[in-house]
Motif scaffolding. Structure first.
Motif, PDB file in Angstrom:
ATOM      1  N   SER A  98       9.614   5.098 -13.245  1.00 23.29           N
ATOM      2  CA  SER A  98      10.741   6.029 -13.353  1.00 23.29           C
ATOM      3  C   SER A  98      10.448   7.303 -12.564  1.00 23.29           C
ATOM      4  O   SER A  98      11.321   7.864 -11.909  1.00 23.29           O
ATOM      5  CB  SER A  98      11.024   6.352 -14.826  1.00 23.29           C
ATOM      6  OG  SER A  98       9.887   6.920 -15.440  1.00 23.29           O
ATOM      7  N   ASP A  99       9.188   7.764 -12.623  1.00 21.27           N
ATOM      8  CA  ASP A  99       8.758   8.919 -11.827  1.00 21.27           C
ATOM      9  C   ASP A  99       8.198   8.388 -10.505  1.00 21.27           C
ATOM     10  O   ASP A  99       7.147   7.747 -10.465  1.00 21.27           O
ATOM     11  CB  ASP A  99       7.684   9.700 -12.577  1.00 21.27           C
ATOM     12  CG  ASP A  99       7.214  10.934 -11.813  1.00 21.27           C
ATOM     13  OD1 ASP A  99       7.651  11.122 -10.657  1.00 21.27           O
ATOM     14  OD2 ASP A  99       6.398  11.695 -12.364  1.00 21.27           O
ATOM     15  N   LYS A 100       8.913   8.655  -9.435  1.00 19.08           N
ATOM     16  CA  LYS A 100       8.559   8.050  -8.152  1.00 19.08           C
ATOM     17  C   LYS A 100       7.712   8.964  -7.274  1.00 19.08           C
ATOM     18  O   LYS A 100       7.588   8.736  -6.067  1.00 19.08           O
ATOM     19  CB  LYS A 100       9.835   7.612  -7.427  1.00 19.08           C
ATOM     20  CG  LYS A 100      10.574   6.524  -8.199  1.00 19.08           C
ATOM     21  CD  LYS A 100      11.888   6.147  -7.579  1.00 19.08           C
ATOM     22  CE  LYS A 100      12.521   4.979  -8.333  1.00 19.08           C
ATOM     23  NZ  LYS A 100      12.683   5.223  -9.783  1.00 19.08           N
ATOM     24  N   THR A 101       7.096   9.971  -7.877  1.00 16.48           N
ATOM     25  CA  THR A 101       6.212  10.861  -7.129  1.00 16.48           C
ATOM     26  C   THR A 101       5.064  10.056  -6.510  1.00 16.48           C
ATOM     27  O   THR A 101       4.349   9.334  -7.200  1.00 16.48           O
ATOM     28  CB  THR A 101       5.634  11.941  -8.063  1.00 16.48           C
ATOM     29  OG1 THR A 101       6.694  12.664  -8.670  1.00 16.48           O
ATOM     30  CG2 THR A 101       4.742  12.893  -7.279  1.00 16.48           C
ATOM     31  N   GLY A 102       4.901  10.155  -5.216  1.00 17.15           N
ATOM     32  CA  GLY A 102       3.820   9.458  -4.527  1.00 17.15           C
ATOM     33  C   GLY A 102       4.002   7.964  -4.396  1.00 17.15           C
ATOM     34  O   GLY A 102       3.090   7.258  -3.923  1.00 17.15           O
ATOM     35  N   LEU A 103       5.186   7.464  -4.765  1.00 18.00           N
ATOM     36  CA  LEU A 103       5.416   6.018  -4.761  1.00 18.00           C
ATOM     37  C   LEU A 103       5.291   5.414  -3.369  1.00 18.00           C
ATOM     38  O   LEU A 103       4.567   4.429  -3.161  1.00 18.00           O
ATOM     39  CB  LEU A 103       6.796   5.714  -5.352  1.00 18.00           C
ATOM     40  CG  LEU A 103       7.312   4.280  -5.166  1.00 18.00           C
ATOM     41  CD1 LEU A 103       6.414   3.298  -5.904  1.00 18.00           C
ATOM     42  CD2 LEU A 103       8.760   4.161  -5.637  1.00 18.00           C
ATOM     43  N   VAL A 104       6.018   5.968  -2.423  1.00 19.94           N
ATOM     44  CA  VAL A 104       6.062   5.368  -1.092  1.00 19.94           C
ATOM     45  C   VAL A 104       4.685   5.376  -0.444  1.00 19.94           C
ATOM     46  O   VAL A 104       4.259   4.372   0.164  1.00 19.94           O
ATOM     47  CB  VAL A 104       7.094   6.100  -0.215  1.00 19.94           C
ATOM     48  CG1 VAL A 104       6.994   5.636   1.233  1.00 19.94           C
ATOM     49  CG2 VAL A 104       8.503   5.861  -0.750  1.00 19.94           C
ATOM     50  N   GLU A 105       3.951   6.470  -0.575  1.00 20.57           N
ATOM     51  CA  GLU A 105       2.621   6.561   0.014  1.00 20.57           C
ATOM     52  C   GLU A 105       1.689   5.496  -0.573  1.00 20.57           C
ATOM     53  O   GLU A 105       0.928   4.837   0.166  1.00 20.57           O
ATOM     54  CB  GLU A 105       2.023   7.954  -0.206  1.00 20.57           C
ATOM     55  CG  GLU A 105       2.747   9.072   0.523  1.00 20.57           C
ATOM     56  CD  GLU A 105       4.026   9.520  -0.182  1.00 20.57           C
ATOM     57  OE1 GLU A 105       4.732  10.369   0.398  1.00 20.57           O
ATOM     58  OE2 GLU A 105       4.321   9.011  -1.286  1.00 20.57           O
ATOM     59  N   ALA A 106       1.757   5.327  -1.902  1.00 19.42           N
ATOM     60  CA  ALA A 106       0.906   4.329  -2.549  1.00 19.42           C
ATOM     61  C   ALA A 106       1.309   2.919  -2.137  1.00 19.42           C
ATOM     62  O   ALA A 106       0.444   2.064  -1.859  1.00 19.42           O
ATOM     63  CB  ALA A 106       1.000   4.486  -4.060  1.00 19.42           C
ATOM     64  N   ALA A 107       2.625   2.658  -2.109  1.00 17.29           N
ATOM     65  CA  ALA A 107       3.104   1.332  -1.716  1.00 17.29           C
ATOM     66  C   ALA A 107       2.685   1.015  -0.282  1.00 17.29           C
ATOM     67  O   ALA A 107       2.287  -0.121   0.033  1.00 17.29           O
ATOM     68  CB  ALA A 107       4.623   1.268  -1.866  1.00 17.29           C
ATOM     69  N   ARG A 108       2.735   2.005   0.583  1.00 15.88           N
ATOM     70  CA  ARG A 108       2.345   1.775   1.978  1.00 15.88           C
ATOM     71  C   ARG A 108       0.852   1.453   2.075  1.00 15.88           C
ATOM     72  O   ARG A 108       0.436   0.560   2.829  1.00 15.88           O
ATOM     73  CB  ARG A 108       2.684   3.001   2.826  1.00 15.88           C
ATOM     74  CG  ARG A 108       2.300   2.837   4.287  1.00 15.88           C
ATOM     75  CD  ARG A 108       2.824   3.963   5.158  1.00 15.88           C
ATOM     76  NE  ARG A 108       4.283   3.863   5.348  1.00 15.88           N
ATOM     77  CZ  ARG A 108       5.161   4.705   4.855  1.00 15.88           C
ATOM     78  NH1 ARG A 108       4.746   5.720   4.090  1.00 15.88           N
ATOM     79  NH2 ARG A 108       6.452   4.546   5.075  1.00 15.88           N
ATOM     80  N   ALA A 109       0.042   2.165   1.294  1.00 16.87           N
ATOM     81  CA  ALA A 109      -1.398   1.909   1.316  1.00 16.87           C
ATOM     82  C   ALA A 109      -1.696   0.489   0.846  1.00 16.87           C
ATOM     83  O   ALA A 109      -2.561  -0.202   1.410  1.00 16.87           O
ATOM     84  CB  ALA A 109      -2.128   2.924   0.439  1.00 16.87           C
ATOM     85  N   LEU A 110      -0.992   0.046  -0.198  1.00 13.17           N
ATOM     86  CA  LEU A 110      -1.188  -1.319  -0.680  1.00 13.17           C
ATOM     87  C   LEU A 110      -0.742  -2.340   0.361  1.00 13.17           C
ATOM     88  O   LEU A 110      -1.441  -3.331   0.629  1.00 13.17           O
ATOM     89  CB  LEU A 110      -0.419  -1.525  -1.987  1.00 13.17           C
ATOM     90  CG  LEU A 110      -0.958  -0.785  -3.215  1.00 13.17           C
ATOM     91  CD1 LEU A 110       0.033  -0.871  -4.373  1.00 13.17           C
ATOM     92  CD2 LEU A 110      -2.312  -1.362  -3.644  1.00 13.17           C
TER      93      LEU A 110
END
Length: 537
Positions: A24-36
């Motif tokens: 629900s809290d998408k802080t840092g989501l895209v960066e983490a998903a990209r790293a994975l």
């Protein structure tokens, strides 16, 4: 009770091939998903989380691609499926589990990143009943618990900090360690426990249950402390998810790390000074060992501080100073003249902060506001094998609440002095006696085993304060004297009158009230009963 199956030992290192992300809290989501994704991890997600990942140009599967079922019932049902939970709970090295996963086309899920629907924030923001219910997450806690149970193979993250730890291990070797997975599992269960505690506490309040059958407490670690009340005691500071304004919300601007005693005393200080409306007058409280050694009002903080300090300048050394207004340089300049452990204020001017910066050990805390003394809430006290719960003391007296029981009626000034003294007494450890005059404490007696001795100590402090200030008579002369509980005998009242008090305020209710009233009449003092006791142990 289920018997423990004969599983093979969990491996130390486990590669991450598939991650399920639903936040629900998408802080840092895209960066983490990209790293994975860059590490070759297949991403599976739901709803808005999947949309955010896809919008960043990353390949991501919808969970419905795994389950064969669409999200339904307004999103209430999407991950509650054997393909998801089998992928989380399957013990990869157990032959029967591996066979079942193969038979039913269940792929393993090696990493779960879920932060829950914002139930606590919804309630804290004043959300209505329906909104709160809709923000109770079901699928999220279920996935977290499944992943945590199978930590031998699955890493579970409930906060972005957890995910960063996983990413660090993956970057170093492409696998997660068993030690990290165990740590994450423990954190995960703590998070779901706190979540359920928040829901159950809220639900009980909605039903008007003051004492629900079960009660759970939770908090987030804010600080590991050097030690507790004494050096041989371990200690830590935990903060609630939606904390009361005060020490838990404070930003430390400077100074050494807070100690256990600093935090306890700072809480006592800010709660006391919050009793006084900053729009009506500036207020300062100086606290030492959880008791006030001086409290005063003034036209400005500098004046209020000087008056509070006058009450007991000896005890104020090394104390805690709390103010109810934005701290200015004039007050700061006075405060730094003696050693002070902590200063706590709602806000501070930059020039006041600059002055404090010269005192490197002084801790400056800015709370961002003042606690509401009239807001309901619960207080907890641990005892062996359990804990006590009581409502916060939100009592507040006005002149209309006073019952004058003596022949002599109080003057308007005596009424104000009595109300001020009784307000301070509410924050003094029992047995408590407070002398006050013109919005300034004159002498405080705290924590004695009998009320007469508290009165003696308060009178002694008032006399010593006058001597140090070069005044010809005790500060208690012409003061009001507050007792936070009734006088069981007349001796305490006589002690106060002998010290110079002309007005007495106390709850009343003793079997010897008539004797005490007679003593007041004989001494020529006026006395008010409040009908309210404000013990503080």
């Amino acid at each position: 009770m289920p018997a423990a199956p004969d599983f093979p030992p969990a491996p130390d290192r486990v590669p991450v091939r598939r991650a399920l992300i639903s936040v629900s809290d998408k802080t840092g989501l895209v960066e983490a998903a990209r790293a994975l994704a860059e590490g070759g991890v297949e991403l599976v997600s739901t709803g808005g989380t999947r949309a955010a990942i896809a919008a960043a140009g990353l390949a991501v599967k919808d969970v419905s691609d795994l389950t064969g079922f669409p999200e339904m019932m307004d999103g209430r049902v999407k991950t509650l499926h054997p393909v998801v939970h089998g992928g989380l709970l399957g013990v990869r090295d157990a032959p029967a589990h591996a066979a079942a996963m193969a038979e039913h086309g269940i792929g393993g899920i090696d990493l779960v990143y879920v932060n829950l629907y914002p139930f606590e924030k919804t309630v804290a923001a004043g959300g209505d009943f329906a909104s709160a219910i809709e923000n109770i997450d079901i699928g999220g806690p279920a996935m977290i618990r499944s992943a945590a149970k199978n930590h031998g193979y699955v890493a579970v993250c409930t906060e972005v900090e957890d995910l960063q730890a996983v990413l660090a291990e993956l970057a170093a070797g492409g696998t997660t360690s068993l030690a990290l997975r165990k740590t994450l599992a423990a954190r995960a269960y703590a998070r779901t426990a706190a979540y359920d505690a928040a829901i159950s506490t809220w639900f009980a309040s909605q039903l008007g249950e003051a004492a629900p059958k079960r009660r759970s407490l939770s908090g987030r670690l804010a600080q590991t402390l050097r030690y507790g009340e004494n050096p041989h005691q371990a200690a830590a500071f935990y903060v609630e998810e939606a904390p009361r304004t005060g020490v838990a919300t404070a930003r430390q601007v400077q100074g050494k790390a807070l100690s256990y005693n600093n935090i306890a005393d700072t809480d006592a200080a800010i709660e006391l000074v919050a009793e006084f409306d900053p729009q009506a007058s500036a207020a300062v409280a100086i606290i030492k060992h959880a008791n006030p050694c001086g409290v005063a009002l003034g036209a400005d903080l500098k004046t209020a501080y000087a008056r509070a300090l006058q009450c007991d300048p000896v005890s104020a050394f090394g104390g805690i100073v709390a103010v109810n207004r934005r701290l200015d340089a004039a007050a700061a300049r006075e405060i730094i003249k003696i050693f002070t452990e902590v200063v706590v204020a709602p806000e501070a001017d930059e020039d006041a902060i600059a002055l404090f910066a010269k005192k490197k050990d002084l801790r400056l805390l800015l709370t961002g506001g003042m606690p509401d003394p009239l807001a309901p809430g619960d207080l907890f006290k641990q005892v062996a094998g359990g804990f006590l719960v009581q409502g916060r003391d939100t009592s507040r007296l006005t002149a209309a609440d006073l019952k004058i029981v003596t022949r002599r009626q109080p003057t308007p000034q005596e009424v104000q002095d009595m109300l001020f003294a009784f307000t301070v007494a509410k924050h003094v450890k029992s047995n408590a006696i407070v002398f006050a005059r013109d919005g300034q404490t004159a002498g405080i007696g705290a924590g004695q085993m009998n009320r007469r001795d508290s009165a003696r100590i308060a009178a002694l402090r008032a006399g010593e304060a006058a001597e140090q200030a070069g005044l010809p008579e005790s500060l208690a002369k012409g003061s009001a004297c507050a007792s936070e509980a009734f006088f069981p005998f007349a001796d305490g009242l006589i002690q106060a009158a002998d010290a110079g008090a002309t007005a007495i305020i106390q709850p009343g209710g003793s079997i010897r009230d008539e004797e005490v009233i007679a003593a007041a009449d004989a001494a020529g003092v006026t006395m008010a009963f409040t009908g309210v006791r404000v013990f503080r142990h």
